[in-house]
Design a protein around this motif. Structure first.
Motif, PDB file in Angstrom:
ATOM      1  N   VAL A 247       4.493   1.310  -2.638  1.00 42.25           N
ATOM      2  CA  VAL A 247       4.105   2.541  -3.316  1.00 42.25           C
ATOM      3  C   VAL A 247       4.977   3.682  -2.789  1.00 42.25           C
ATOM      4  CG1 VAL A 247       2.220   4.129  -3.855  1.00 42.25           C
ATOM      5  CG2 VAL A 247       1.732   1.693  -3.485  1.00 42.25           C
ATOM      6  N   ALA A 248       5.687   4.359  -3.697  1.00 44.45           N
ATOM      7  CA  ALA A 248       6.519   5.506  -3.313  1.00 44.45           C
ATOM      8  C   ALA A 248       5.609   6.716  -3.126  1.00 44.45           C
ATOM      9  CB  ALA A 248       7.548   5.787  -4.402  1.00 44.45           C
ATOM     10  N   LEU A 249       5.744   7.402  -1.998  1.00 38.42           N
ATOM     11  CA  LEU A 249       4.830   8.493  -1.667  1.00 38.42           C
ATOM     12  C   LEU A 249       5.470   9.875  -1.764  1.00 38.42           C
ATOM     13  CD1 LEU A 249       2.769   6.857   1.248  1.00 38.42           C
ATOM     14  CD2 LEU A 249       2.175   7.017  -1.164  1.00 38.42           C
ATOM     15  N   GLY A 250       6.364  10.062  -2.723  1.00 40.82           N
ATOM     16  CA  GLY A 250       6.870  11.387  -3.065  1.00 40.82           C
ATOM     17  C   GLY A 250       7.410  12.189  -1.896  1.00 40.82           C
ATOM     18  N   PRO A 251       6.993  13.484  -1.791  1.00 38.09           N
ATOM     19  CA  PRO A 251       7.580  14.364  -0.777  1.00 38.09           C
ATOM     20  C   PRO A 251       7.183  14.043   0.673  1.00 38.09           C
ATOM     21  CG  PRO A 251       5.961  15.538  -2.117  1.00 38.09           C
ATOM     22  CD  PRO A 251       6.106  14.187  -2.712  1.00 38.09           C
ATOM     23  N   SER A 252       6.356  13.019   0.891  1.00 38.01           N
ATOM     24  CA  SER A 252       6.130  12.612   2.286  1.00 38.01           C
ATOM     25  C   SER A 252       7.293  11.731   2.763  1.00 38.01           C
ATOM     26  CB  SER A 252       4.815  11.841   2.427  1.00 38.01           C
ATOM     27  OG  SER A 252       4.936  10.553   1.858  1.00 38.01           O
ATOM     28  N   ASN A 253       8.182  11.397   1.829  1.00 34.46           N
ATOM     29  CA  ASN A 253       9.406  10.651   2.148  1.00 34.46           C
ATOM     30  C   ASN A 253       9.137   9.258   2.736  1.00 34.46           C
ATOM     31  OD1 ASN A 253      10.410  13.164   1.437  1.00 34.46           O
ATOM     32  ND2 ASN A 253      10.804  13.774   3.562  1.00 34.46           N
ATOM     33  N   ARG A 254       8.070   8.657   2.285  1.00 34.50           N
ATOM     34  CA  ARG A 254       7.696   7.336   2.782  1.00 34.50           C
ATOM     35  C   ARG A 254       7.430   6.386   1.616  1.00 34.50           C
ATOM     36  NH1 ARG A 254       7.809  10.575   6.651  1.00 34.50           N
ATOM     37  NH2 ARG A 254       7.096  10.148   8.769  1.00 34.50           N
ATOM     38  N   VAL A 255       7.665   5.101   1.879  1.00 31.28           N
ATOM     39  CA  VAL A 255       7.198   4.059   0.971  1.00 31.28           C
ATOM     40  C   VAL A 255       6.117   3.295   1.713  1.00 31.28           C
ATOM     41  CG1 VAL A 255       7.804   1.890  -0.182  1.00 31.28           C
ATOM     42  CG2 VAL A 255       9.349   3.855  -0.333  1.00 31.28           C
ATOM     43  N   ALA A 256       4.942   3.165   1.104  1.00 29.10           N
ATOM     44  CA  ALA A 256       3.857   2.412   1.720  1.00 29.10           C
ATOM     45  C   ALA A 256       4.008   0.936   1.370  1.00 29.10           C
ATOM     46  CB  ALA A 256       2.508   2.925   1.234  1.00 29.10           C
ATOM     47  N   VAL A 257       3.723   0.088   2.341  1.00 28.39           N
ATOM     48  CA  VAL A 257       3.695  -1.349   2.110  1.00 28.39           C
ATOM     49  C   VAL A 257       2.226  -1.767   2.142  1.00 28.39           C
ATOM     50  CG1 VAL A 257       4.531  -3.593   2.874  1.00 28.39           C
ATOM     51  CG2 VAL A 257       5.864  -1.519   3.387  1.00 28.39           C
ATOM     52  N   VAL A 258       1.778  -2.361   1.036  1.00 29.61           N
ATOM     53  CA  VAL A 258       0.361  -2.712   0.909  1.00 29.61           C
ATOM     54  C   VAL A 258       0.237  -4.221   0.768  1.00 29.61           C
ATOM     55  CG1 VAL A 258      -1.724  -2.344  -0.485  1.00 29.61           C
ATOM     56  CG2 VAL A 258      -0.025  -0.518  -0.306  1.00 29.61           C
ATOM     57  N   ASP A 259      -0.792  -4.776   1.396  1.00 28.56           N
ATOM     58  CA  ASP A 259      -1.101  -6.190   1.200  1.00 28.56           C
ATOM     59  C   ASP A 259      -1.752  -6.339  -0.182  1.00 28.56           C
ATOM     60  OD1 ASP A 259      -2.561  -8.654   1.104  1.00 28.56           O
ATOM     61  OD2 ASP A 259      -2.315  -8.828   3.276  1.00 28.56           O
ATOM     62  N   GLN A 260      -1.118  -7.109  -1.061  1.00 30.63           N
ATOM     63  CA  GLN A 260      -1.609  -7.217  -2.450  1.00 30.63           C
ATOM     64  C   GLN A 260      -2.968  -7.897  -2.525  1.00 30.63           C
ATOM     65  OE1 GLN A 260       0.312  -8.941  -6.139  1.00 30.63           O
ATOM     66  NE2 GLN A 260       2.123  -8.057  -5.203  1.00 30.63           N
ATOM     67  N   GLN A 261      -3.315  -8.674  -1.513  1.00 24.89           N
ATOM     68  CA  GLN A 261      -4.592  -9.391  -1.553  1.00 24.89           C
ATOM     69  C   GLN A 261      -5.733  -8.591  -0.932  1.00 24.89           C
ATOM     70  OE1 GLN A 261      -4.628 -12.088  -3.461  1.00 24.89           O
ATOM     71  NE2 GLN A 261      -2.422 -11.708  -3.682  1.00 24.89           N
ATOM     72  N   THR A 262      -5.464  -7.962   0.218  1.00 26.04           N
ATOM     73  CA  THR A 262      -6.542  -7.246   0.917  1.00 26.04           C
ATOM     74  C   THR A 262      -6.525  -5.748   0.624  1.00 26.04           C
ATOM     75  OG1 THR A 262      -5.184  -6.776   2.854  1.00 26.04           O
ATOM     76  CG2 THR A 262      -6.368  -8.888   2.837  1.00 26.04           C
ATOM     77  N   TYR A 263      -5.459  -5.254   0.013  1.00 27.41           N
ATOM     78  CA  TYR A 263      -5.259  -3.832  -0.316  1.00 27.41           C
ATOM     79  C   TYR A 263      -5.102  -2.959   0.927  1.00 27.41           C
ATOM     80  CZ  TYR A 263      -7.124  -5.886  -4.529  1.00 27.41           C
ATOM     81  OH  TYR A 263      -7.338  -6.734  -5.589  1.00 27.41           O
ATOM     82  N   GLU A 264      -4.870  -3.594   2.036  1.00 30.23           N
ATOM     83  CA  GLU A 264      -4.693  -2.860   3.282  1.00 30.23           C
ATOM     84  C   GLU A 264      -3.262  -2.317   3.338  1.00 30.23           C
ATOM     85  OE1 GLU A 264      -4.553  -3.927   8.011  1.00 30.23           O
ATOM     86  OE2 GLU A 264      -5.123  -5.483   6.576  1.00 30.23           O
ATOM     87  N   VAL A 265      -3.118  -1.065   3.810  1.00 28.77           N
ATOM     88  CA  VAL A 265      -1.775  -0.513   3.975  1.00 28.77           C
ATOM     89  C   VAL A 265      -1.207  -1.057   5.282  1.00 28.77           C
ATOM     90  CG1 VAL A 265      -0.370   1.563   4.150  1.00 28.77           C
ATOM     91  CG2 VAL A 265      -2.403   1.572   2.703  1.00 28.77           C
ATOM     92  N   LEU A 266      -0.077  -1.761   5.184  1.00 30.05           N
ATOM     93  CA  LEU A 266       0.476  -2.431   6.351  1.00 30.05           C
ATOM     94  C   LEU A 266       1.461  -1.552   7.109  1.00 30.05           C
ATOM     95  CD1 LEU A 266       1.261  -5.826   4.587  1.00 30.05           C
ATOM     96  CD2 LEU A 266      -0.746  -5.289   5.982  1.00 30.05           C
ATOM     97  N   ASP A 267       2.188  -0.690   6.347  1.00 29.72           N
ATOM     98  CA  ASP A 267       3.264   0.047   7.004  1.00 29.72           C
ATOM     99  C   ASP A 267       3.711   1.209   6.109  1.00 29.72           C
ATOM    100  OD1 ASP A 267       5.125   0.666   8.887  1.00 29.72           O
ATOM    101  OD2 ASP A 267       6.416  -1.084   8.561  1.00 29.72           O
ATOM    102  N   TYR A 268       4.366   2.176   6.733  1.00 37.95           N
ATOM    103  CA  TYR A 268       5.017   3.237   5.969  1.00 37.95           C
ATOM    104  C   TYR A 268       6.493   3.239   6.378  1.00 37.95           C
ATOM    105  CZ  TYR A 268       0.292   4.962   5.054  1.00 37.95           C
ATOM    106  OH  TYR A 268      -1.015   5.076   4.660  1.00 37.95           O
TER     107      TYR A 268
END
Lengths: 324, 406
Positions: A247-268
């Protein structure tokens, strides 16, 4: 002797070399402010070509036959067609006012266009170059996604804060789901069981279950040390193995990595400024991000989840598409 | 009035959807009675004896209410899917009109929520009237700091930025430019005095120094006097010549009767900022980022003129109600209010950051545009001005310094 053996060798070498050349993936990036498309060689990771297109190019999509790239040029109220073999604009089709996002029907020669200005989704037949119909939706339609089975198109409306589900047989809006503020992008999972809808101002992704058209999960993002308001969810890309969502997070300049099964955010992952849209390459080993304010593309290595390179492109890169 | 507006809205909707288009809107709530929220707009006719100095500025008699009308349309675009209907009733009072009676008129028409297009004193009269007691009122017009300070109250929200917010927004930009020496020229009205006070506070907060200060001694001039600029060209350099060396000339002229004459007429080659020249504003026609174009286009389609900051403030107020109603799936006052004041409230207002209400004085927190006459120059808060909650709270009275007790 030498000559006799030499010729087949040359042929053999040529055969070995050719597929490599022909199959080098290309990454197309639309530069909103420059009226150009940057073409990046996905192996060399550098811009190899810049194509002049109409005014304000944003969303792009590959044709089903793989021969063309459609580009929505908003200020020209048109869709430009680029021939992928020559990289030249070979045509342009009127799109209705302010086309923002475009998608292609997998089974029919139809192009779906969100007309941000007119609260409609336009359906064009690109072979007959005619308008099939228009579907009225909420205020400021933006994101579009077609279900893998070709039965549904989802349209998000930025001011109505809705995901509208349009039946592609009847072209009727059948379901409306309220999501968070300013929904931007919709993306189906590979198996078609879910559609992920990002909300820019709400800073969430709503996961909508296609069985009952209800939100089954809302994914929140919280980047440490970054003002809450600058975390804005925009582009979404899902790996086909069901493992990761990006998920691209706009002006926070981060891309979030999400677990597609648990919906947990793994990393930015830290990328360029105002990251907007995302695209995976064919084998999903690399993720390309457009960074509007810094005017570059970040290349993320999916295995290590690290940014490996940034490639300068034009001004205000918006969309990104990888062509095999 | 109510019936008329409903009819007008329905007409607009059909137009929006396109005449030839199939009108098969999906109605999840077919047959069910929609929950209705009625919003009242209370305005005051503009003074008859005042016109903008520049002939390029339009004289408007519908500023504010048009923003509310558009927001009602926007709310209904979502509301129709959720079984909610938003209705606007309007009351524009003549200059000598009875304010409490106007409010009563709106209440009689079913208004549960009031959007105020009134200046400070009229708004205070409404708040103090029996009709205004306890009724939720959005101040979409008066920038006075004291309405957020000693005169604040629990039923009063503000969607127009305070003078202090605007002054802070400009001060941050001038600090970014390192134009730290200001000369201040203000008019003779009470409003100008209050704005001058806000500029002094902002200068102090952001490290600028006032090297001189003068009051423009005249009242409004006859705008169309033949050869007016010949006199101005001689008059202004003389007027400003005793101001000490400064980087920028800051003007406080809210009623727009002299400030427009100052750019290019100064003795020193200095930029003019404040109410004229480079201005801190909540909204501007040249603002096109963050989807702003869409709001301009919808507004201009409806009204056939551009949206002003006061239109925008009324739009934000009505949209806040719509947003809270759709999120809570309720039009009940307690639900809507609780949501508007909660941490979850985040309204998309085309300014790049979500806007919300400050808990301590119920002022909308929002980015402020820094605009020249023809283009947007910047947006404040400027990079580098930090705040533990959000950089937007570096604009205006912060919680610890607010005199408001709710």
């Amino acid at each position: 002797m030498i000559i006799k053996f030499g010729a087949p060798w040359v042929v053999l070498v040529a055969l070995l070399a050719l597929p490599d050349l022909a199959l080098a993936e290309r990454v197309f990036v639309s530069n909103e402010k420059d009226n150009t498309i940057s073409v990046i060689d996905a192996e060399k990771l550098e811009v190899v070509e810049t194509i002049q297109v109409g005014r304000r190019p944003r969303s792009m999509v590959l044709s089903t036959n793989g021969e063309w790239l459609f580009v929505a040029v908003g200020d020209d109220e048109a869709v430009d067609v680029i021939d992928l073999s020559t990289l030249e604009v070979i045509g342009s089709q009127s799109s209705g006012p302010d086309p923002e996002v475009i998608r292609v029907d997998p089974h029919r020669p139809y192009l779906y266009i969100s007309n941000e200005d007119d609260n409609i989704v336009t359906v064009l037949d690109y072979e007959r170059r005619s308008r099939v119909t228009v579907v009225p939706v909420g205020v400021e339609p933006e994101g579009l996604a077609i279900s893998p089975d070709g039965k549904w198109i989802v349209n998000t409306t930025e001011t109505s804060n809705m995901a509208h589900f349009i039946d592609l047989e009847s072209f009727d809006v059948v379901h409306n789901v309220l999501v968070d503020a300013r929904p931007r992008h919709a993306e189906f999972t590979k198996d078609g069981s879910e559609v992920w809808v990002s909300a820019e101002i709400g800073a969430t992704v709503s996961v909508i279950d296609m069985d009952d058209f209800a939100i089954k999960e809302t994914i929140h993002f919280d980047v440490r040390g970054v003002p809450r308001e600058t975390v804005q969810a925009v582009g979404v890309e899902l790996t086909s193995d069901g493992r990761y969502g990006f998920v691209a997070l706009g002006p926070s300049n981060r891309v979030a990595v999400v677990d597609q099964q648990t919906y947990e955010v793994l990393d930015y992952i830290l990328v360029g400024q105002r990251v907007w849209h995302l695209a995976l390459n064919q084998d999903e080993s690399r993720l390309f991000t457009t960074n509007g304010v810094s005017g570059d593309v970040t290349v993320i290595d999916v295995d290590s989840m690290r940014a490996v390179k940034s490639i300068p492109v034009g001004r205000f890169p918006w969309g990104v598409v990888v062509a095999p | 009035m109510r019936a008329v507006i409903r009819g007008a809205l329905a007409g607009t909707f059909l137009l929006t959807m396109g005449g030839a288009v199939s009108l098969a809107w999906p109605t999840q709530v077919a047959g069910e009675e929609a929950a209705v929220m009625t919003v009242g707009y209370l305005g005051l006719a503009p003074p008859a004896d005042r016109a903008p100095v520049s002939p390029l500025d339009q004289e408007l008699d519908d500023e504010g209410v048009q923003g509310a009308r558009l927001a009602i349309e926007d709310n209904n675009a979502t509301g129709q899917f959720l079984g909610q209907e938003f209705v606007l009733v309007e009351e524009i009072l003549p200059r000598d009109g009875e304010i409490a009676a106007g409010l009563q008129e709106l209440i009689d028409q079913g208004a549960d929520w009031i959007i105020s297009g009134l200046p400070r004193d009229a708004l205070l009269a409404v708040l103090d009237s029996a009709q205004g007691e306890g009724r939720v009122i959005f101040n979409a017009r008066a920038p006075d700091n004291d309405l957020r300070g000693e005169h604040c109250r629990g039923n009063l929200f503000h969607t127009i930025p305070s003078r202090r917010m605007q002054a802070d927004a400009l001060a941050q930009f001038l600090a970014y430019k390192r134009w730290n020496r200001w000369a201040l020229v203000h008019g003779r009205t009470d409003e100008d005095e209050r704005l001058a006070a806000a500029f002094r506070e902002s200068a102090q907060r952001f490290g600028a120094r006032l090297t001189g200060e003068k009051q423009w001694p005249h009242t409004a001039m006859a705008r169309r006097a033949e050869g007016g600029f010949h006199a101005i060209q001689r008059e202004i350099p003389v007027f400003v010549q005793d101001l000490l060396e400064h980087d920028v000339l800051v003007i406080a002229d809210e009623t727009d009767y002299f400030g427009e004459y100052f750019p290019y007429q100064t003795r020193l080659p200095r930029p003019v900022a404040g109410t004229q020249g480079l201005t801190p504003v909540a909204w501007h026609r040249a603002h096109e980022s963050w989807g702003g174009v869409q709001l301009h286009r919808r507004f201009e389609r409806l009204v056939e003129r551009s949206m002003t900051p006061r239109d925008f403030a009324a739009w934000v107020a009505v949209r806040s109600l719509g947003e809270a109603a759709s999120r809570t799936n309720s039009v009940a006052e307690e639900d809507v209010l609780a949501y508007m004041l909660s941490e979850d409230f985040a309204l998309a207002a085309y300014l790049g950051l979500p806007v919300s209400y400050r808990s301590w004085d119920q002022q909308l927190r929002q980015p402020i545009l820094i605009a020249g006459p023809r283009m947007v120059v910047s947006v404040s808060p400027q990079e580098g001005f930090e705040h533990p909650r959000t950089p937007m709270d570096t604009l205006g009275h912060d919680e610890p310094e607010s005199p408001c007790v709710l």
